[in-house]
Design a protein around this motif. Structure first.
Motif, PDB file in Angstrom:
ATOM      1  N   ALA A 162     -56.036 -35.390 -52.380  1.00  0.00           N
ATOM      2  CA  ALA A 162     -55.915 -34.180 -51.157  1.00  0.00           C
ATOM      3  C   ALA A 162     -55.542 -32.824 -51.363  1.00  0.00           C
ATOM      4  CB  ALA A 162     -54.607 -35.381 -50.067  1.00  0.00           C
ATOM      5  N   ASP A 163     -54.299 -33.025 -52.605  1.00  0.00           N
ATOM      6  CA  ASP A 163     -53.979 -31.529 -52.750  1.00  0.00           C
ATOM      7  C   ASP A 163     -55.290 -31.139 -52.976  1.00  0.00           C
ATOM      8  OD1 ASP A 163     -50.773 -32.343 -52.015  1.00  0.00           O
ATOM      9  OD2 ASP A 163     -51.035 -32.376 -54.271  1.00  0.00           O
ATOM     10  N   ALA A 164     -55.967 -31.401 -53.914  1.00  0.00           N
ATOM     11  CA  ALA A 164     -56.905 -30.458 -54.706  1.00  0.00           C
ATOM     12  C   ALA A 164     -57.695 -30.013 -53.049  1.00  0.00           C
ATOM     13  CB  ALA A 164     -57.514 -31.297 -55.394  1.00  0.00           C
ATOM     14  N   VAL A 165     -57.732 -30.844 -52.354  1.00  0.00           N
ATOM     15  CA  VAL A 165     -58.463 -30.746 -50.872  1.00  0.00           C
ATOM     16  C   VAL A 165     -58.406 -29.434 -50.494  1.00  0.00           C
ATOM     17  CG1 VAL A 165     -59.472 -31.347 -48.218  1.00  0.00           C
ATOM     18  CG2 VAL A 165     -59.079 -33.231 -50.639  1.00  0.00           C
ATOM     19  N   LEU A 166     -57.039 -29.636 -50.438  1.00  0.00           N
ATOM     20  CA  LEU A 166     -55.837 -28.260 -49.918  1.00  0.00           C
ATOM     21  C   LEU A 166     -57.032 -26.629 -50.480  1.00  0.00           C
ATOM     22  CD1 LEU A 166     -52.561 -29.924 -48.970  1.00  0.00           C
ATOM     23  CD2 LEU A 166     -54.541 -28.950 -47.265  1.00  0.00           C
ATOM     24  N   GLN A 202     -64.633 -34.756 -43.229  1.00  0.00           N
ATOM     25  CA  GLN A 202     -64.510 -35.517 -44.716  1.00  0.00           C
ATOM     26  C   GLN A 202     -63.236 -36.140 -44.901  1.00  0.00           C
ATOM     27  OE1 GLN A 202     -65.998 -37.505 -46.765  1.00  0.00           O
ATOM     28  NE2 GLN A 202     -65.390 -37.080 -48.485  1.00  0.00           N
ATOM     29  N   GLY A 203     -62.207 -34.456 -44.517  1.00  0.00           N
ATOM     30  CA  GLY A 203     -60.948 -34.602 -44.949  1.00  0.00           C
ATOM     31  C   GLY A 203     -60.243 -35.252 -43.422  1.00  0.00           C
ATOM     32  N   ALA A 204     -60.656 -35.037 -42.895  1.00  0.00           N
ATOM     33  CA  ALA A 204     -60.067 -36.408 -40.882  1.00  0.00           C
ATOM     34  C   ALA A 204     -60.408 -37.846 -41.974  1.00  0.00           C
ATOM     35  CB  ALA A 204     -61.026 -35.553 -40.023  1.00  0.00           C
ATOM     36  N   VAL A 205     -61.659 -37.893 -42.407  1.00  0.00           N
ATOM     37  CA  VAL A 205     -62.032 -39.615 -42.534  1.00  0.00           C
ATOM     38  C   VAL A 205     -60.832 -39.860 -43.980  1.00  0.00           C
ATOM     39  CG1 VAL A 205     -63.656 -41.211 -43.342  1.00  0.00           C
ATOM     40  CG2 VAL A 205     -64.590 -39.694 -41.530  1.00  0.00           C
ATOM     41  N   GLY A 206     -60.927 -39.362 -44.570  1.00  0.00           N
ATOM     42  CA  GLY A 206     -60.176 -39.457 -45.895  1.00  0.00           C
ATOM     43  C   GLY A 206     -58.641 -39.706 -45.519  1.00  0.00           C
ATOM     44  N   TYR A 207     -58.293 -38.755 -44.394  1.00  0.00           N
ATOM     45  CA  TYR A 207     -56.663 -38.302 -44.043  1.00  0.00           C
ATOM     46  C   TYR A 207     -56.826 -40.449 -43.193  1.00  0.00           C
ATOM     47  CZ  TYR A 207     -52.644 -38.375 -42.362  1.00  0.00           C
ATOM     48  OH  TYR A 207     -50.855 -38.143 -41.768  1.00  0.00           O
ATOM     49  N   VAL A 208     -57.665 -40.456 -42.463  1.00  0.00           N
ATOM     50  CA  VAL A 208     -57.219 -41.670 -41.208  1.00  0.00           C
ATOM     51  C   VAL A 208     -57.476 -43.116 -42.129  1.00  0.00           C
ATOM     52  CG1 VAL A 208     -58.637 -42.842 -39.203  1.00  0.00           C
ATOM     53  CG2 VAL A 208     -58.179 -40.751 -39.698  1.00  0.00           C
ATOM     54  N   GLN A 209     -58.285 -43.160 -43.582  1.00  0.00           N
ATOM     55  CA  GLN A 209     -58.420 -44.514 -44.320  1.00  0.00           C
ATOM     56  C   GLN A 209     -57.636 -44.565 -44.848  1.00  0.00           C
ATOM     57  OE1 GLN A 209     -61.630 -44.093 -47.228  1.00  0.00           O
ATOM     58  NE2 GLN A 209     -60.594 -41.780 -48.223  1.00  0.00           N
ATOM     59  N   PRO A 212     -52.854 -45.248 -57.188  1.00  0.00           N
ATOM     60  CA  PRO A 212     -54.200 -45.270 -56.715  1.00  0.00           C
ATOM     61  C   PRO A 212     -52.633 -44.275 -55.591  1.00  0.00           C
ATOM     62  CG  PRO A 212     -53.034 -47.519 -56.036  1.00  0.00           C
ATOM     63  CD  PRO A 212     -52.446 -47.199 -57.690  1.00  0.00           C
ATOM     64  N   GLU A 213     -51.951 -44.778 -55.021  1.00  0.00           N
ATOM     65  CA  GLU A 213     -50.663 -43.981 -54.200  1.00  0.00           C
ATOM     66  C   GLU A 213     -51.092 -41.983 -54.809  1.00  0.00           C
ATOM     67  OE1 GLU A 213     -49.210 -45.107 -51.332  1.00  0.00           O
ATOM     68  OE2 GLU A 213     -48.595 -43.645 -50.452  1.00  0.00           O
ATOM     69  N   LEU A 214     -50.256 -42.422 -55.442  1.00  0.00           N
ATOM     70  CA  LEU A 214     -50.198 -41.255 -56.329  1.00  0.00           C
ATOM     71  C   LEU A 214     -51.480 -40.238 -56.479  1.00  0.00           C
ATOM     72  CD1 LEU A 214     -48.110 -38.424 -57.265  1.00  0.00           C
ATOM     73  CD2 LEU A 214     -48.479 -39.830 -59.796  1.00  0.00           C
ATOM     74  N   LEU A 215     -52.539 -40.903 -57.493  1.00  0.00           N
ATOM     75  CA  LEU A 215     -53.485 -40.114 -56.942  1.00  0.00           C
ATOM     76  C   LEU A 215     -54.350 -39.815 -55.918  1.00  0.00           C
ATOM     77  CD1 LEU A 215     -55.907 -42.194 -59.776  1.00  0.00           C
ATOM     78  CD2 LEU A 215     -55.195 -39.443 -60.071  1.00  0.00           C
ATOM     79  N   SER A 216     -53.919 -40.546 -54.578  1.00  0.00           N
ATOM     80  CA  SER A 216     -54.359 -40.014 -53.610  1.00  0.00           C
ATOM     81  C   SER A 216     -53.300 -38.485 -52.967  1.00  0.00           C
ATOM     82  CB  SER A 216     -54.912 -40.841 -52.520  1.00  0.00           C
ATOM     83  OG  SER A 216     -54.780 -42.139 -52.895  1.00  0.00           O
ATOM     84  N   GLY A 218     -65.896 -30.685 -57.541  1.00  0.00           N
ATOM     85  CA  GLY A 218     -66.286 -31.008 -58.598  1.00  0.00           C
ATOM     86  C   GLY A 218     -64.980 -31.477 -59.615  1.00  0.00           C
ATOM     87  N   VAL A 219     -63.520 -31.088 -59.109  1.00  0.00           N
ATOM     88  CA  VAL A 219     -62.466 -32.077 -59.477  1.00  0.00           C
ATOM     89  C   VAL A 219     -62.246 -32.432 -58.104  1.00  0.00           C
ATOM     90  CG1 VAL A 219     -59.905 -31.340 -59.621  1.00  0.00           C
ATOM     91  CG2 VAL A 219     -61.397 -29.886 -60.585  1.00  0.00           C
ATOM     92  N   VAL A 220     -61.771 -32.340 -56.963  1.00  0.00           N
ATOM     93  CA  VAL A 220     -61.730 -33.053 -55.895  1.00  0.00           C
ATOM     94  C   VAL A 220     -62.363 -34.389 -56.321  1.00  0.00           C
ATOM     95  CG1 VAL A 220     -62.409 -33.646 -53.843  1.00  0.00           C
ATOM     96  CG2 VAL A 220     -61.492 -31.166 -54.150  1.00  0.00           C
ATOM     97  N   LEU A 221     -63.779 -34.650 -56.305  1.00  0.00           N
ATOM     98  CA  LEU A 221     -64.905 -35.720 -56.805  1.00  0.00           C
ATOM     99  C   LEU A 221     -64.651 -36.250 -58.076  1.00  0.00           C
ATOM    100  CD1 LEU A 221     -68.042 -34.037 -56.429  1.00  0.00           C
ATOM    101  CD2 LEU A 221     -67.074 -34.644 -54.587  1.00  0.00           C
TER     102      LEU A 221
END
Ligand code: HEM
Length: 194
Positions: free
Chosen positions: A93-97, A133-140, A85-89, A57-60
């Motif tokens: 990503a940290d929440a994803v970890l 999903q993490g890979a797509v997120g990182y590449v985008q 947006p840069e900082l938030l990204s 939920g936090v990640v979303l």
């Protein structure tokens, strides 16, 4: 009242959709296997598994905030969140970890305790969906947010929501099944009282 794609309305619409996706997953799981009663995992594993949707939920929410602050918040004239947006990204990503670390602990726990194959399979599906999903997120992120990848990332968010919900249902139903069996046993008259 026209909102001109106000980012908070778009974000709430997205998050409400994910709640619906999770609810439909529960429904499909229960209808597909109404009598499923796999062996219950240890209580502490149950708690770890239930923590997964909380972290997701936090990640979303963070993801929706990134989108609402960046180029894909709406059309060009739409207002944006006044956030970086840069900082938030990075925070997203940290929440994803954190989510992935928790998932690895769950996966190892299910294997070490020889949990039923349905539960281990559900955890592996979630690993696969999350890594993709993490890979797509990182590449985008590193390719300046091309629209097809952003769209794939939204679909991926729904798939991770489905896989997380499926794992929770598989584990929680096992616990509920055990409670139900205990209740049925204690409701049965003992031989002495017959
Ligand atoms: C399990 C893994 C992930 C999930 C569930 C997830 C989920 C989301 C969600 C729900 C959004 C908002 C979509 C929308 O409102 O339209 C989003 C946006 C975003 N995510 Fe992720 N994400 C994950 C991993 C990552 C990773 C590892 C990165 C790398 C930095 C990343 C970078 C981004 C970026 C840059 C955006 C904004 C894209 C845009 O312009 O709309 N994501 N994510």
């Amino acid at each position: 009242m026209r909102q001109e794609l106000a980012p908070e309305v778009v974000a709430v619409h997205f998050l409400a959709s994910m709640v619906l996706v999770a609810a439909v997953t529960v429904l499909v799981d229960v209808l597909r296997r109404p009598a499923a009663r796999p062996r219950m995992p240890a209580r502490w594993i149950g708690w770890l598994v239930v923590a997964l949707p909380v972290v997701l939920g936090v990640v979303l929410v963070l993801g929706a905030l990134v989108t609402g602050s960046g180029p894909h918040a709406g059309d060009e004239r739409a207002r944006r969140f006044a956030l970086d947006p840069e900082l938030l990204s990075r925070v997203h990503a940290d929440a994803v970890l954190v989510f992935l670390a928790l998932l690895v602990v769950v996966l190892v726990a299910l294997h070490v305790t020889a949990a039923p194959p349905t539960q281990r399979r559900a955890a592996w599906w979630l690993v696969a969906a999350s890594l993709a999903q993490g890979a797509v997120g990182y590449v985008q992120y590193v390719t300046a947010l091309p629209v097809p990848l952003v769209a794939a990332h939204v679909v991926g968010a729904a798939l991770v929501t489905v896989a997380t919900t499926h794992l929770v249902v598989t584990v929680v139903r096992a616990r509920a099944g055990r409670r139900g069996r205990q209740a049925a046993r204690s409701a049965r008259p003992s031989p002495a009282s017959r």
